[in-house]
Design an enzyme around this catalytic site. Sequence first.
Site, PDB file in Angstrom:
ATOM      1  N   ASN A  84      -7.811   3.239   8.384  1.00 22.21           N
ATOM      2  CA  ASN A  84      -7.082   2.215   9.128  1.00 22.21           C
ATOM      3  C   ASN A  84      -7.179   2.368  10.642  1.00 22.21           C
ATOM      4  O   ASN A  84      -7.003   1.406  11.374  1.00 22.21           O
ATOM      5  CB  ASN A  84      -5.607   2.200   8.707  1.00 22.21           C
ATOM      6  N   CYS A 114       5.179   7.462  18.725  1.00 21.44           N
ATOM      7  CA  CYS A 114       6.123   7.853  19.754  1.00 21.44           C
ATOM      8  C   CYS A 114       7.352   8.424  19.069  1.00 21.44           C
ATOM      9  O   CYS A 114       8.048   7.732  18.344  1.00 21.44           O
ATOM     10  CB  CYS A 114       6.500   6.623  20.576  1.00 21.44           C
ATOM     11  N   GLN A 145      -7.514  -1.350   3.694  1.00 21.58           N
ATOM     12  CA  GLN A 145      -8.304  -1.840   4.835  1.00 21.58           C
ATOM     13  C   GLN A 145      -9.660  -2.420   4.423  1.00 21.58           C
ATOM     14  O   GLN A 145     -10.291  -3.123   5.205  1.00 21.58           O
ATOM     15  CB  GLN A 145      -8.520  -0.717   5.859  1.00 21.58           C
ATOM     16  N   THR A 200      12.838  -7.011 -10.274  1.00 21.92           N
ATOM     17  CA  THR A 200      12.464  -8.414 -10.480  1.00 21.92           C
ATOM     18  C   THR A 200      11.220  -8.755  -9.675  1.00 21.92           C
ATOM     19  O   THR A 200      11.161  -8.496  -8.468  1.00 21.92           O
ATOM     20  CB  THR A 200      13.637  -9.332 -10.048  1.00 21.92           C
ATOM     21  N   SER A 207      -3.141  -4.606  -0.293  1.00 24.09           N
ATOM     22  CA  SER A 207      -1.906  -5.200   0.176  1.00 24.09           C
ATOM     23  C   SER A 207      -2.189  -6.612   0.700  1.00 24.09           C
ATOM     24  O   SER A 207      -3.191  -6.818   1.386  1.00 24.09           O
ATOM     25  CB  SER A 207      -1.401  -4.299   1.307  1.00 24.09           C
ATOM     26  N   ALA A 208      -1.304  -7.578   0.382  1.00 28.11           N
ATOM     27  CA  ALA A 208      -1.589  -8.971   0.755  1.00 28.11           C
ATOM     28  C   ALA A 208      -1.580  -9.220   2.261  1.00 28.11           C
ATOM     29  O   ALA A 208      -2.354 -10.042   2.768  1.00 28.11           O
ATOM     30  CB  ALA A 208      -0.569  -9.889   0.088  1.00 28.11           C
ATOM     31  N   HIS A 209      -0.723  -8.480   2.989  1.00 27.44           N
ATOM     32  CA  HIS A 209      -0.535  -8.868   4.393  1.00 27.44           C
ATOM     33  C   HIS A 209      -1.707  -8.501   5.301  1.00 27.44           C
ATOM     34  O   HIS A 209      -1.734  -8.888   6.474  1.00 27.44           O
ATOM     35  CB  HIS A 209       0.797  -8.345   4.946  1.00 27.44           C
ATOM     36  N   GLY A 212       0.801  -1.218   0.000  1.00 25.43           N
ATOM     37  CA  GLY A 212       0.000   0.000   0.000  1.00 25.43           C
ATOM     38  C   GLY A 212       0.835   1.270   0.000  1.00 25.43           C
ATOM     39  O   GLY A 212       0.462   2.280  -0.607  1.00 25.43           O
ATOM     40  N   THR A 213       1.970   1.241   0.664  1.00 30.60           N
ATOM     41  CA  THR A 213       2.812   2.442   0.753  1.00 30.60           C
ATOM     42  C   THR A 213       3.360   2.821  -0.621  1.00 30.60           C
ATOM     43  O   THR A 213       3.250   3.979  -1.047  1.00 30.60           O
ATOM     44  CB  THR A 213       3.967   2.202   1.743  1.00 30.60           C
TER      45      THR A 213
HETATM   46  N1  PLP Z   1      -2.961   2.229   3.502  1.00 27.67           N
HETATM   47  C1  PLP Z   1      -3.620   1.838   4.598  1.00 27.67           C
HETATM   48  C2  PLP Z   1      -5.019   2.289   4.810  1.00 27.67           C
HETATM   49  C3  PLP Z   1      -2.999   1.002   5.531  1.00 27.67           C
HETATM   50  O1  PLP Z   1      -3.654   0.623   6.625  1.00 27.67           O
HETATM   51  C4  PLP Z   1      -1.658   0.594   5.298  1.00 27.67           C
HETATM   52  C5  PLP Z   1      -0.941  -0.235   6.283  1.00 27.67           C
HETATM   53  O2  PLP Z   1      -1.257  -0.285   7.432  1.00 27.67           O
HETATM   54  C6  PLP Z   1      -1.027   1.020   4.123  1.00 27.67           C
HETATM   55  C7  PLP Z   1      -1.706   1.842   3.247  1.00 27.67           C
HETATM   56  C8  PLP Z   1       0.377   0.610   3.814  1.00 27.67           C
HETATM   57  O3  PLP Z   1       0.386  -0.684   3.298  1.00 27.67           O
HETATM   58  P1  PLP Z   1       1.727  -1.549   3.285  1.00 27.67           P
HETATM   59  O4  PLP Z   1       1.974  -1.983   4.695  1.00 27.67           O
HETATM   60  O5  PLP Z   1       1.395  -2.685   2.360  1.00 27.67           O
HETATM   61  O6  PLP Z   1       2.794  -0.684   2.740  1.00 27.67           O
END
Ligand code: PLP
Length: 376
Positions: A147, A319, A175, A231, A193-195, A69-70
């Site tokens: 999130n 923090c 989310q 890759t 995002s997969a995780h 996602g980032t």
């Molecule tokens: N966007 C949202 C709403 C998220 O909650 C998160 C991760 O917590 C991200 C983007 C970032 O995703 P990633 O951890 O796959 O970079």
Amino acid sequence: MIYLDNAATTPVDGDVLEAMLPYMTNDFGNPQSQHSAGRTAANAVVAARDKIAHISGCMPEEVYFVSGGTEAGNTALKGVCAAHKKGHIVVSALEHPSVTESAEDMRKFGFDLTVVYPDNRGIVSPQSVFKAMREDTVFCAVMAANNEVGTVQPVQAIGDECKKRGIFFYCDCVQSAGCMPFPTAHCDALAFSAHKIYGPKGIGALYVKSGANISRLISGGMQERGFRGGTLNAAAVVGLAAALEKAVGERERNNAHILSLRERFIGRVLSEIEGVRLNGDRELRVPSNANMSFDGCEGENILFLLDLNGIAVSTGSACSAGAVTPSGVLLSMGFSEERAKSAVRFTFGKYNTDKDVDEAVEALKRSVNKIRSVGK
Ligand code: PLP
């Protein structure tokens, strides 16, 4: 451990891992290679892309694999800015830092930025976003679900207005993936995002509508049709598709189970602990999220005491330099610093049980009592 931090990340499901393993061992070829080992990996990537496109309601060539996602948020926002060179950006105050910080970066490069605030329910109204739009607006981002408080945003209406005005609309679906359908037809780009859906970390997908005016962020080889060099991790790509397919297949069952856990938790906490406030609209939120403020407590202290009891939760606070900065999302909803600092996020997942909820409520009661008695 009782894991109530499923919005942060989830474990990889056994069958998802099994689908991935061959591409880390026997079928380890580089999907770019022309020999048969490469082609085996490339075929797995093609199948995963097709699966994701089918589920998302787009064409396979509109799916780009990214690290998560980032990277997707950075690519969408900075990629559109790079293509336009100047203009105005609109982002909601609820966005993940991958969007808000990218917007700040672009502001430093001369773009104008308008941040649209949510109401005290944690919802951004379409009207407030329309009001922020200008003739020179090139990019707008509003996420599908937040999130921290889990609130679901009216992204269809916002996306449709962007389309009318020729503004690129990016919707962060990190989310909402799994629990809600993708609003693909209303967006120029979206990502997940997969995780967060029981898949591996470090892999995600960015949908970009074909023909969109966007430049690439990562230059390199010709991977991902020259849009994103590097890759491809075929195993992770396979895991992403498997996790998404599974999440969509299990959606109704998981949503019902998770919602019932969440409601059991909220109901018990509100009735059994005094001075608790739910943050974010009770209905318009993803099933997994309960974000609550506890009068007279710092969220961090609750987190540490729960952790000592083997319960994992999170706070929206950051923090830095030894000082706790309250969550920007809660402040943007108009809450006081005190309320924001006393917030704890509990996010439920498909492996949680009623017993987990009950044990967490009991530990929470003890923790809050302890903190409040020290504060007296
Ligand atoms: N966007 C949202 C709403 C998220 O909650 C998160 C991760 O917590 C991200 C983007 C970032 O995703 P990633 O951890 O796959 O970079």
